[in-house]
Write an enzyme that holds these catalytic residues in place. Sequence first.
Site, PDB file in Angstrom:
ATOM      1  N   ASP A  85       2.269   3.208   3.512  1.00  0.00           N
ATOM      2  CA  ASP A  85       0.791   4.164   2.632  1.00  0.00           C
ATOM      3  C   ASP A  85       2.055   5.478   2.864  1.00  0.00           C
ATOM      4  O   ASP A  85       1.560   6.888   2.202  1.00  0.00           O
ATOM      5  CB  ASP A  85       0.061   4.603   3.951  1.00  0.00           C
ATOM      6  CG  ASP A  85      -0.783   5.193   3.059  1.00  0.00           C
ATOM      7  OD1 ASP A  85      -1.496   5.622   2.644  1.00  0.00           O
ATOM      8  OD2 ASP A  85      -1.293   6.172   4.556  1.00  0.00           O
TER       9      ASP A  85
ATOM     10  N   THR B 182      -6.810   9.549  -4.200  1.00  0.00           N
ATOM     11  CA  THR B 182      -7.679  10.106  -4.458  1.00  0.00           C
ATOM     12  C   THR B 182      -6.948  11.518  -5.565  1.00  0.00           C
ATOM     13  O   THR B 182      -8.187  12.144  -5.999  1.00  0.00           O
ATOM     14  CB  THR B 182      -8.884  10.770  -3.163  1.00  0.00           C
ATOM     15  OG1 THR B 182      -8.200  11.306  -2.598  1.00  0.00           O
ATOM     16  CG2 THR B 182      -9.445   9.345  -2.758  1.00  0.00           C
TER      17      THR B 182
ATOM     18  N   ARG C 154     -10.449   0.929  -7.108  1.00  0.00           N
ATOM     19  CA  ARG C 154     -10.064   1.366  -5.163  1.00  0.00           C
ATOM     20  C   ARG C 154     -11.719   2.133  -5.019  1.00  0.00           C
ATOM     21  O   ARG C 154     -12.249   3.325  -5.905  1.00  0.00           O
ATOM     22  CB  ARG C 154      -9.382   1.991  -4.659  1.00  0.00           C
ATOM     23  CG  ARG C 154      -9.150   2.625  -3.339  1.00  0.00           C
ATOM     24  CD  ARG C 154      -7.613   3.506  -3.403  1.00  0.00           C
ATOM     25  NE  ARG C 154      -7.468   3.322  -1.042  1.00  0.00           N
ATOM     26  CZ  ARG C 154      -7.496   4.534  -0.980  1.00  0.00           C
ATOM     27  NH1 ARG C 154      -7.619   5.136  -1.914  1.00  0.00           N
ATOM     28  NH2 ARG C 154      -6.602   4.449   0.465  1.00  0.00           N
TER      29      ARG C 154
ATOM     30  N   HIS D 143       1.208  -1.067   0.415  1.00  0.00           N
ATOM     31  CA  HIS D 143       0.277  -0.088  -0.079  1.00  0.00           C
ATOM     32  C   HIS D 143       1.099   1.346   0.255  1.00  0.00           C
ATOM     33  O   HIS D 143       1.536   1.641   1.300  1.00  0.00           O
ATOM     34  CB  HIS D 143      -0.544   0.502   0.900  1.00  0.00           C
ATOM     35  CG  HIS D 143      -2.125   1.153   1.291  1.00  0.00           C
ATOM     36  ND1 HIS D 143      -3.321   0.879   0.592  1.00  0.00           N
ATOM     37  CD2 HIS D 143      -1.712   2.103   1.230  1.00  0.00           C
ATOM     38  CE1 HIS D 143      -3.558   1.961   0.425  1.00  0.00           C
ATOM     39  NE2 HIS D 143      -3.139   3.001   1.159  1.00  0.00           N
ATOM     40  N   CYS D 144       0.670   2.341  -1.127  1.00  0.00           N
ATOM     41  CA  CYS D 144       1.361   2.469  -1.415  1.00  0.00           C
ATOM     42  C   CYS D 144       0.985   3.750  -2.590  1.00  0.00           C
ATOM     43  O   CYS D 144       0.275   3.535  -3.333  1.00  0.00           O
ATOM     44  CB  CYS D 144       3.576   2.822  -1.272  1.00  0.00           C
ATOM     45  SG  CYS D 144       3.979   1.599  -2.730  1.00  0.00           S
TER      46      CYS D 144
ATOM     47  N   TYR E 148      -7.404  17.326  -1.593  1.00  0.00           N
ATOM     48  CA  TYR E 148      -6.280  18.229  -1.501  1.00  0.00           C
ATOM     49  C   TYR E 148      -5.121  18.423  -1.940  1.00  0.00           C
ATOM     50  O   TYR E 148      -5.788  17.730  -3.325  1.00  0.00           O
ATOM     51  CB  TYR E 148      -5.952  17.070  -0.188  1.00  0.00           C
ATOM     52  CG  TYR E 148      -5.427  15.457  -0.217  1.00  0.00           C
ATOM     53  CD1 TYR E 148      -3.943  15.511  -1.502  1.00  0.00           C
ATOM     54  CD2 TYR E 148      -6.856  14.926  -0.224  1.00  0.00           C
ATOM     55  CE1 TYR E 148      -4.053  13.770  -1.373  1.00  0.00           C
ATOM     56  CE2 TYR E 148      -5.927  12.985  -0.913  1.00  0.00           C
ATOM     57  CZ  TYR E 148      -4.736  13.216  -1.013  1.00  0.00           C
ATOM     58  OH  TYR E 148      -4.704  11.749  -1.347  1.00  0.00           O
TER      59      TYR E 148
ATOM     60  N   HIS F  54      -6.573  -0.670   5.816  1.00  0.00           N
ATOM     61  CA  HIS F  54      -6.424   0.124   7.479  1.00  0.00           C
ATOM     62  C   HIS F  54      -7.519  -0.676   8.304  1.00  0.00           C
ATOM     63  O   HIS F  54      -8.255   0.672   9.164  1.00  0.00           O
ATOM     64  CB  HIS F  54      -6.428   1.520   6.961  1.00  0.00           C
ATOM     65  CG  HIS F  54      -5.913   2.202   5.781  1.00  0.00           C
ATOM     66  ND1 HIS F  54      -4.822   1.281   5.645  1.00  0.00           N
ATOM     67  CD2 HIS F  54      -6.147   2.852   5.346  1.00  0.00           C
ATOM     68  CE1 HIS F  54      -3.833   1.861   4.537  1.00  0.00           C
ATOM     69  NE2 HIS F  54      -4.850   3.559   4.427  1.00  0.00           N
TER      70      HIS F  54
ATOM     71  N   ASN G 248      -2.531  13.727   4.032  1.00  0.00           N
ATOM     72  CA  ASN G 248      -2.922  14.234   5.244  1.00  0.00           C
ATOM     73  C   ASN G 248      -2.613  13.992   6.150  1.00  0.00           C
ATOM     74  O   ASN G 248      -3.668  14.016   7.381  1.00  0.00           O
ATOM     75  CB  ASN G 248      -3.923  13.312   4.249  1.00  0.00           C
ATOM     76  CG  ASN G 248      -5.238  13.687   3.403  1.00  0.00           C
ATOM     77  OD1 ASN G 248      -4.971  15.838   3.024  1.00  0.00           O
ATOM     78  ND2 ASN G 248      -5.856  12.999   2.615  1.00  0.00           N
TER      79      ASN G 248
ATOM     80  N   ARG H 194     -14.357  13.068   3.590  1.00  0.00           N
ATOM     81  CA  ARG H 194     -13.289  13.831   3.640  1.00  0.00           C
ATOM     82  C   ARG H 194     -12.952  13.859   2.247  1.00  0.00           C
ATOM     83  O   ARG H 194     -11.635  15.055   1.577  1.00  0.00           O
ATOM     84  CB  ARG H 194     -12.039  14.066   4.799  1.00  0.00           C
ATOM     85  CG  ARG H 194     -11.442  13.090   4.702  1.00  0.00           C
ATOM     86  CD  ARG H 194     -11.087  12.945   6.556  1.00  0.00           C
ATOM     87  NE  ARG H 194     -10.177  11.750   6.484  1.00  0.00           N
ATOM     88  CZ  ARG H 194      -9.010  11.604   6.065  1.00  0.00           C
ATOM     89  NH1 ARG H 194      -8.645  12.088   5.294  1.00  0.00           N
ATOM     90  NH2 ARG H 194      -8.257  10.013   6.320  1.00  0.00           N
TER      91      ARG H 194
END
Length: 306
Positions: free
Chosen positions: A259, A79, A126, A33-34, A51, A183, A264, A132
């Site tokens: 990750d 995202t 995904r 997961h990255c 963001y 997660h 964020n 958010r």
Amino acid sequence: MTTDTEKTPGWLDWYAGPGRPRFELPAGAVDAHCHVFGPAAGFPFAPERRYTPCDASRDQLFALRDHLGFARNVVVQATCHGADNSALVDALRASGGLARGVATVRPGVTDAELRELHEAGVRGVRFTFVERLADAAPRQDLLDVAERIAPYGWHVVVYFEAADLADLHDLLLSIPVPLVVDHMGRPDVTKDPHGPDFEAFLDLLRARPDILCKVTCPERLSVSGPPALDGQRHPYRDVVPFARRVVEEFPDRVLWGTDWPHPNLTDHMPDDGLLVDFVPHIAPTPELQRKLLVDNPMRLYWPDAD
Ligand code: 0GY
């Protein structure tokens, strides 16, 4: 919608110069997961993003992979790039087969586009249910996408928070391809790891043998935070009992990743070397470590590798 090109205020850059982990990763370990972000000059962020990150290029990701001792990456579309998977595809193509990808696609995606993503190394899509980060897609659209990807042997990665599990439960069970939960479904780690909330999450995993779980992101979930001031390398202690429960009950269905570059985060940015040192606390034996870091991700993303 974010329209400026400046990094979102308060957003921390990824940690340059991470330490070397004390925990030696098993040969062939996969960072499952990255992300890659941009670079924005070549791969602009999506207009609908919530963001604006700092750049985090494929070459920086591959350098981190080598520094930490991973052999492979699974790059997950973030995202901030919306459904434009070009930075992801560029990273996969440049990886020489050492990266696979999880994309974002919309229901109108063509078969030619899906084939091209598959050839580049994409093996899943995904669905994000975290408000958010993105507007929730209509559920029928998600089911339509899942039907479209099924012939490719792909899976669906789902990102949701614990409070939304009850509402999403039936939808998750109805998705017609294997699932990977990001997660640990974001548990509230101030609660009892044996209490009803986390038990409900474990029940979801018990309900379908083809659901895998990423026991990732202690830096996001932790309230106790990074290593204690006593200097001991035991970060994120409060997340350990949750992750360990999942690893011990589902040793063949867990994945782990850094990750990086940790979108964020505003309180602290983890040293990725220390994050790797979290692994033996949640997977205490060499056998569990090999399943978590090598066997399980290889089965899902490189099933044909020797
Ligand atoms: C993660 C977590 C986050 C962000 C995203 O796609 C994303 O923007 O996944 C988050 O903010 O919790 O897995 O990187």
